[in-house]
Design an enzyme around this catalytic site. Structure first.
Site, short mmCIF file in Angstrom:
data_model
loop_
_atom_site.label_atom_id
_atom_site.label_comp_id
_atom_site.label_asym_id
_atom_site.label_seq_id
_atom_site.Cartn_x
_atom_site.Cartn_y
_atom_site.Cartn_z
N ARG A 73 0.84 -1.19 0.00
CA ARG A 73 0.00 0.00 0.00
C ARG A 73 0.88 1.25 0.00
NH1 ARG A 73 -1.82 0.68 4.43
NH2 ARG A 73 -1.20 -1.26 5.43
N TYR A 201 -1.98 -3.63 -6.72
CA TYR A 201 -1.62 -4.41 -5.54
C TYR A 201 -2.59 -4.27 -4.37
CZ TYR A 201 1.08 -6.88 -2.15
OH TYR A 201 1.47 -7.80 -1.22
N LYS A 210 -9.52 -2.40 2.25
CA LYS A 210 -9.26 -1.24 3.10
C LYS A 210 -10.09 -0.03 2.66
CE LYS A 210 -5.91 -3.72 4.90
NZ LYS A 210 -5.97 -4.45 6.12
N HIS A 230 -10.15 -2.54 12.02
CA HIS A 230 -9.07 -3.36 11.47
C HIS A 230 -8.75 -4.45 12.48
CE1 HIS A 230 -4.71 -3.34 9.70
NE2 HIS A 230 -5.48 -4.18 9.05
N SER A 252 -0.98 -3.80 10.14
CA SER A 252 -0.71 -4.76 9.08
C SER A 252 0.61 -5.49 9.32
CB SER A 252 -0.62 -4.03 7.74
OG SER A 252 -1.84 -3.38 7.46
N CYS A 254 1.46 -7.76 11.55
CA CYS A 254 1.87 -7.97 12.94
C CYS A 254 1.27 -9.26 13.51
CB CYS A 254 1.46 -6.79 13.82
SG CYS A 254 2.45 -5.32 13.54
N ASP A 277 -8.90 -9.96 9.42
CA ASP A 277 -8.41 -8.61 9.10
C ASP A 277 -9.40 -7.50 9.42
OD1 ASP A 277 -6.32 -6.95 8.08
OD2 ASP A 277 -7.41 -6.74 6.20
N ARG A 370 2.10 -12.27 -0.59
CA ARG A 370 0.81 -12.60 0.00
C ARG A 370 0.21 -13.87 -0.59
NH1 ARG A 370 -1.45 -8.74 3.97
NH2 ARG A 370 0.18 -7.18 4.07
#
Ligand code: SAT
Ligand code: MN
Length: 589
Positions: A73, A201, A210, A230, A252, A254, A277, A370
């Site tokens: 991002r 992406y 998001k 989130h 993100s 973590c 998420d 990912r």
């Protein structure tokens, strides 16, 4: 692919207007069918955009490589467009509508020439649920279509739910020329619209995630009295058979996906993965907070995922996966750092497709590589994530990546104190966004990049919600990442995190003890179940230690951060701050 034109006039009018401007070669309304998926896959494999993986090791799975300048991002290119900049707040980049029209809209002119315009209708949340919202993404990226089909309930189901309504989130996405110089992700919260150009992406391009489910939904949630967060959602059943649901916010990369599907190291304990998420929560008529996962799939970080760290993720990945920017072993097999041992003389293709040998100074897989996979493929999901009522939340957990300072776990004293704890969260940055990695930054509720409005107002909204919650969840803070003097992690993490969750649920049930520390309620050393764990009492001491002096400094930093919200900061948070500082001073005397 046979064309099915939806009856919805508002949708057709919008698609036509976009097509007039972007000039695609053709328009395809997605149905979400298997045949449609197979056709797009064939086309992408023929074009070299997707690489089919070994059908025995990875049935139905593909590798996609994104442009090397387009791997995460890009927060500095992400904007909120409102009438007044103050409503976007210091937490967002603001762009006036006039500027968006002048700088961004022209980039879409003719952008889809020679390409197919895909119309991707999707439902966020279980179909037909009162939580659910419909969105439509227009995109010229067939890779995005395939990902959206996994990440959301996509196609006919969404059109059915939409009916003739003109109320849906409009997301316009084009790859443009993929240049970071002409890349923008602009949100118009009031008219529930998103424009994204120049990136293919993840969160820049899968607009349901998001952009819709957090930035647009957070604004809608404030207007309507709910929360778009989130957070992962998991159900945890104790050895005695008691089940609680918890929602947990981490920045993100973590470990949200790991925690969402952890395999408990304590015998008899069970995890039910509801989401990894994003979490939409509403106060229920019973005064509890109820939650759904609006998504249908996972877009998880690959590196570090292994049978040891996250067996449920690995089993989820046994078929029908889109891997993005992982490395390739001989025989078209996916590989990433931390997955498995390599043979000494093996030569891989790295995420760019270049030859790579073990021991190289670069990584084989991109650190933000990912996997996209359906939630139903995860062995730890049941049908809970399909419940249209959602699940009642007993505890909310905030967590950061802190090598120092924050103890393994502590409990907030009240809802209001919990909001302060969430609002002053700090975490070290990760590869999920472009920029330096490992730098501590304030990330309130792990929402800093995702809150679609002024976070001062957002904190106020959180505080207000308490009035509707007669049985509010308890709020906790955790930190799995504290290191000792030798720089190594003190806590084993992964499946052993259930030991911390156990304490949390015992606090909810009123059966565990806690010690009153200045920052909140910290477990007594014997309150955490460490049976069978190779952890010295000194390590446990370090994990739970609260250094008053260091926390005073931290409080100073927190105040400076909160100060950025000026007039929009609720006074209640300043009161909480003053009480914390007083308790810290008292603890030092
Ligand atoms: O790229 S995404 O925003 O989808 C993933 C993340 O950063 O959490
Ligand atoms: Mn995320």
């Amino acid at each position: 692919m046979s064309e099915v034109l939806p009856a919805n006039q508002a949708l057709r009018a919008w698609v036509q207007a976009v097509a007039d401007h972007t000039q695609p070669k053709r328009i395809h309304y997605c149905t979400g069918s298997e045949a449609e998926r197979a056709a797009i896959e064939r086309e992408l494999v023929a074009a070299g955009t997707l690489l089919a993986l070994d059908p025995k090791v990875h049935p139905g799975s593909f590798l996609a490589r994104s442009d090397p300048s387009d791997v995460a991002r890009t927060e500095h290119l992400t904007f909120i467009s409102t009438e007044h900049a103050v409503d976007a707040g210091p937490n967002n980049n603001w762009m006036s509508e006039a500027d968006a029209n002048k700088r961004v809209w022209p980039l879409f002119a003719g952008a889809m020439k020679g390409r197919t315009l895909y119309v991707v209708p999707y439902v966020m949340g279980p179909a037909g649920s009162g939580f659910s919202r419909v969105g439509v993404e227009i995109t010229d990226s067939p890779y995005v279509v395939l990902n959206m089909r996994i990440m959301t309930r996509m196609g006919k189901v969404a059109l059915d739910q939409l009916g003739n309504s003109d109320t849906f989130v409009r997301g316009l996405h084009s790859l443009g020329d993929l240049s970071p110089d002409r890349r923008f992700i602009v949100h118009f919260p009031q008219r529930r619209e998103i424009w994204s150009i120049g990136s293919g992406y993840g969160g820049n391009a899968l607009l349901s995630k998001k952009c819709h489910a957090l930035r647009i939904a957070s604004v809608q949630a404030r207007e309507e009295g709910w929360l778009a967060e989130h957070m992962l959602i998991l159900g945890l059943t104790s050895a005695e058979g008691r089940t609680h649901y918890v929602a947990a916010a981490f920045p993100s990369a973590c470990g949200k996906t790991n925690l969402a599907m952890l395999v408990p190291s304590l015998p008899g304990w069970k995890v039910d993965t509801v989401g990894d998420d994003i979490c939409w929560m509403q106060p229920g008529a019973d005064g509890r907070l109820w939650a759904v996962n609006p998504e249908y799939g996972m877009f998880g970080v690959a590196p570090g995922t292994s049978l040891k760290t996250n067996p449920n993720a690995m089993h989820s990945l046994s078929h029908d996966v889109i891997f993005t920017n992982v490395a390739l072993r001989e025989g078209q097999r996916a590989w990433w750092e931390g997955m498995s041992k390599l043979d000494d003389h093996e030569v891989l293709q790295d995420w760019r497709g270049a030859a790579w040998r073990p021991g190289s100074t670069t990584t084989a897989a991109h650190p933000n590589s990912r996997f996209t996979v359906a939630l139903r493929q995860c062995p730890s999901t049941t049908d809970t994530y399909e419940l249209s009522t959602g699940v009642p939340i007993s505890a909310i957990i905030f967590g950061g990546r802190r090598s120092k300072l924050a103890p393994l776990v502590y409990e907030a004293r009240s809802w209001r104190h919990g909001v302060y704890v969430g609002a002053t969260m700090v975490s070290e940055t990760t590869a999920a966004a472009t920029g330096a990695v490992g730098v501590p930054r304030n990330d309130p509720m792990a929402m800093l990049p995702f809150c679609g409005y002024n976070m001062g107002d957002y904190f106020g909204h959180w505080l207000n919600l308490e009035k509707k919650l007669t049985r509010a969840p308890k709020i906790f803070h955790v930190n799995w990442f504290r290191t000792g003097d030798d720089g190594r992690f003190l806590w084993p993490g992964f499946g052993d995190n259930v030991r911390v969750l156990k304490w949390i649920l015992e606090r909810v049930d009123g059966t565990a003890t806690a010690q009153d520390a200045a920052i909140g309620l910290v477990p007594q050393r014997d309150a955490i179940d460490v049976r069978g764990l190779d952890l010295s009492s000194d390590q446990l001491f370090q994990l739970l230690a609260v250094d008053g002096g260091a926390w005073l400094q931290e409080a100073g930093r927190a105040l400076e951060f909160l100060g950025r919200f000026g007039q929009r900061l609720p006074a209640a948070l300043l009161d909480e701050h003053a009480s914390l500082v007083k308790r810290l001073h008292d603890s030092l005397h």
